[in-house]
Write a protein that holds these residues in place. Structure first.
Motif, PDB file in Angstrom:
ATOM      1  N   HIS A   1     -16.848   9.631   5.089  1.00  0.00           N
ATOM      2  CA  HIS A   1     -16.077   8.779   4.185  1.00  0.00           C
ATOM      3  C   HIS A   1     -14.655   9.318   4.105  1.00  0.00           C
ATOM      4  O   HIS A   1     -14.445  10.508   3.861  1.00  0.00           O
ATOM      5  N   LEU A   2     -13.685   8.444   4.320  1.00  0.00           N
ATOM      6  CA  LEU A   2     -12.275   8.804   4.278  1.00  0.00           C
ATOM      7  C   LEU A   2     -11.626   8.093   3.099  1.00  0.00           C
ATOM      8  O   LEU A   2     -11.673   6.865   3.006  1.00  0.00           O
ATOM      9  N   ALA A   3     -11.035   8.865   2.203  1.00  0.00           N
ATOM     10  CA  ALA A   3     -10.331   8.300   1.044  1.00  0.00           C
ATOM     11  C   ALA A   3      -8.868   8.686   1.148  1.00  0.00           C
ATOM     12  O   ALA A   3      -8.528   9.874   1.109  1.00  0.00           O
ATOM     13  N   GLY A   4      -8.014   7.693   1.308  1.00  0.00           N
ATOM     14  CA  GLY A   4      -6.581   7.931   1.400  1.00  0.00           C
ATOM     15  C   GLY A   4      -5.949   7.941   0.023  1.00  0.00           C
ATOM     16  O   GLY A   4      -6.360   7.191  -0.869  1.00  0.00           O
ATOM     17  N   TYR A   5      -4.936   8.789  -0.146  1.00  0.00           N
ATOM     18  CA  TYR A   5      -4.208   8.923  -1.407  1.00  0.00           C
ATOM     19  C   TYR A   5      -2.709   8.936  -1.142  1.00  0.00           C
ATOM     20  O   TYR A   5      -2.261   9.262  -0.040  1.00  0.00           O
ATOM     21  N   THR A   6      -1.950   8.629  -2.167  1.00  0.00           N
ATOM     22  CA  THR A   6      -0.493   8.737  -2.135  1.00  0.00           C
ATOM     23  C   THR A   6      -0.056   9.534  -3.352  1.00  0.00           C
ATOM     24  O   THR A   6      -0.873   9.875  -4.212  1.00  0.00           O
ATOM     25  N   ASP A   7       1.243   9.784  -3.446  1.00  0.00           N
ATOM     26  CA  ASP A   7       1.778  10.339  -4.684  1.00  0.00           C
ATOM     27  C   ASP A   7       2.111   9.173  -5.619  1.00  0.00           C
ATOM     28  O   ASP A   7       1.809   8.028  -5.307  1.00  0.00           O
ATOM     29  N   ARG A   8       2.727   9.453  -6.736  1.00  0.00           N
ATOM     30  CA  ARG A   8       3.013   8.395  -7.713  1.00  0.00           C
ATOM     31  C   ARG A   8       4.309   7.649  -7.436  1.00  0.00           C
ATOM     32  O   ARG A   8       4.633   6.687  -8.124  1.00  0.00           O
ATOM     33  N   ILE A   9       5.058   8.092  -6.431  1.00  0.00           N
ATOM     34  CA  ILE A   9       6.328   7.437  -6.106  1.00  0.00           C
ATOM     35  C   ILE A   9       6.027   6.077  -5.481  1.00  0.00           C
ATOM     36  O   ILE A   9       5.259   5.978  -4.525  1.00  0.00           O
ATOM     37  N   GLY A  10       6.616   5.022  -6.028  1.00  0.00           N
ATOM     38  CA  GLY A  10       6.369   3.668  -5.536  1.00  0.00           C
ATOM     39  C   GLY A  10       5.424   2.921  -6.465  1.00  0.00           C
ATOM     40  O   GLY A  10       4.777   3.504  -7.330  1.00  0.00           O
ATOM     41  N   GLY A  11       5.328   1.627  -6.259  1.00  0.00           N
ATOM     42  CA  GLY A  11       4.475   0.792  -7.096  1.00  0.00           C
ATOM     43  C   GLY A  11       3.009   0.906  -6.723  1.00  0.00           C
ATOM     44  O   GLY A  11       2.652   1.355  -5.627  1.00  0.00           O
ATOM     45  N   ASP A  12       2.143   0.481  -7.635  1.00  0.00           N
ATOM     46  CA  ASP A  12       0.702   0.564  -7.422  1.00  0.00           C
ATOM     47  C   ASP A  12       0.245  -0.206  -6.188  1.00  0.00           C
ATOM     48  O   ASP A  12      -0.540   0.307  -5.391  1.00  0.00           O
ATOM     49  N   ALA A  13       0.723  -1.430  -6.031  1.00  0.00           N
ATOM     50  CA  ALA A  13       0.296  -2.248  -4.886  1.00  0.00           C
ATOM     51  C   ALA A  13       0.718  -1.595  -3.571  1.00  0.00           C
ATOM     52  O   ALA A  13      -0.070  -1.534  -2.614  1.00  0.00           O
ATOM     53  N   TYR A  14       1.941  -1.088  -3.515  1.00  0.00           N
ATOM     54  CA  TYR A  14       2.426  -0.408  -2.308  1.00  0.00           C
ATOM     55  C   TYR A  14       1.578   0.827  -2.015  1.00  0.00           C
ATOM     56  O   TYR A  14       1.137   1.053  -0.881  1.00  0.00           O
TER      57      TYR A  14
ATOM     58  N   GLU B   1     -11.523   4.048   2.245  1.00  0.00           N
ATOM     59  CA  GLU B   1     -11.011   3.413   1.030  1.00  0.00           C
ATOM     60  C   GLU B   1      -9.634   3.970   0.734  1.00  0.00           C
ATOM     61  O   GLU B   1      -9.301   5.089   1.134  1.00  0.00           O
ATOM     62  N   GLY B   2      -8.836   3.175   0.065  1.00  0.00           N
ATOM     63  CA  GLY B   2      -7.533   3.615  -0.406  1.00  0.00           C
ATOM     64  C   GLY B   2      -7.607   3.825  -1.908  1.00  0.00           C
ATOM     65  O   GLY B   2      -8.070   2.954  -2.629  1.00  0.00           O
ATOM     66  N   ARG B   3      -7.168   4.982  -2.358  1.00  0.00           N
ATOM     67  CA  ARG B   3      -7.224   5.303  -3.784  1.00  0.00           C
ATOM     68  C   ARG B   3      -5.843   5.329  -4.423  1.00  0.00           C
ATOM     69  O   ARG B   3      -5.703   5.641  -5.593  1.00  0.00           O
ATOM     70  N   GLY B   4      -4.799   5.030  -3.637  1.00  0.00           N
ATOM     71  CA  GLY B   4      -3.451   5.021  -4.188  1.00  0.00           C
ATOM     72  C   GLY B   4      -3.070   6.364  -4.789  1.00  0.00           C
ATOM     73  O   GLY B   4      -3.304   7.403  -4.197  1.00  0.00           O
ATOM     74  N   ALA B   5      -2.496   6.335  -5.970  1.00  0.00           N
ATOM     75  CA  ALA B   5      -2.039   7.555  -6.641  1.00  0.00           C
ATOM     76  C   ALA B   5      -3.105   8.156  -7.565  1.00  0.00           C
ATOM     77  O   ALA B   5      -2.803   9.054  -8.352  1.00  0.00           O
ATOM     78  N   ALA B   6      -4.351   7.696  -7.452  1.00  0.00           N
ATOM     79  CA  ALA B   6      -5.434   8.210  -8.305  1.00  0.00           C
ATOM     80  C   ALA B   6      -5.700   9.691  -8.014  1.00  0.00           C
ATOM     81  O   ALA B   6      -5.380  10.198  -6.953  1.00  0.00           O
TER      82      ALA B   6
ATOM     83  N   VAL C   1      -5.689  12.674   2.776  1.00  0.00           N
ATOM     84  CA  VAL C   1      -6.873  11.897   3.113  1.00  0.00           C
ATOM     85  C   VAL C   1      -8.053  12.840   2.896  1.00  0.00           C
ATOM     86  O   VAL C   1      -8.160  13.876   3.556  1.00  0.00           O
ATOM     87  N   ALA C   2      -8.889  12.510   1.929  1.00  0.00           N
ATOM     88  CA  ALA C   2     -10.062  13.330   1.634  1.00  0.00           C
ATOM     89  C   ALA C   2     -11.203  12.890   2.545  1.00  0.00           C
ATOM     90  O   ALA C   2     -11.443  11.699   2.723  1.00  0.00           O
ATOM     91  N   VAL C   3     -11.895  13.870   3.101  1.00  0.00           N
ATOM     92  CA  VAL C   3     -12.968  13.618   4.054  1.00  0.00           C
ATOM     93  C   VAL C   3     -14.276  14.133   3.469  1.00  0.00           C
ATOM     94  O   VAL C   3     -14.369  15.301   3.099  1.00  0.00           O
TER      95      VAL C   3
END
Length: 127
Positions: free
Chosen positions: A44-57, A86-91, A115-117
């Motif tokens: 299972h691959l979960a992608g993450y971002t930082d908080r910079i940018g909007g939620d949808a982006y 799955e994409g988890r955004g800034a979570a 990306v958490a594996v």
């Protein structure tokens, strides 16, 4: 296992073409590990971002990063049917970096871009 998306992808990018040498090493180590583990049932691959940018982006960027890693794994012999993304955004941030802005904030938030594996196997016996 966490893949540092900052090492794997350039800031704001999700394509494998932007992968750094360090990122390529991380991906290759993951491929090697998956080939050594017996009876891999799921990855299972979960992608993450930082908080910079909007939620949808950020949600879309995190999904694209997880999908890009999936594509890399499949291209290197990991069976597609065992991989979910799955994409988890800034979570679930690893760091919060209060009172920073600009390039210092971006640098501080780098650990959140990942990306958490998760690997599920019948036995964790390496070949």
């Amino acid at each position: 296992m966490n893949l540092s998306a900052d090492a794997v992808f350039a800031f704001g990018k999700s394509d494998i073409a932007s992968v750094s040498d360090e990122g390529r090493d991380q991906l290759d180590r993951l491929v090697g590990r998956l080939h050594r583990i017996r009876d891999v049932r799921a990855v299972h691959l979960a992608g993450y971002t930082d908080r910079i940018g909007g939620d949808a982006y950020n949600d879309a960027l995190s999904r694209r990063r997880a999908e890009a890693v999936r594509g890399y794994l499949v291209a290197h012999g990991v069976p597609a049917e065992v991989i979910t993304t799955e994409g988890r955004g800034a979570a679930d941030p690893l760091v919060t970096c209060p009172d920073l802005s600009g390039s210092r904030l971006r640098a501080c938030l780098a650990p959140n871009r990942r990306v958490a594996v998760s690997i599920v196997a019948m036995r964790h016996v390496e070949r």
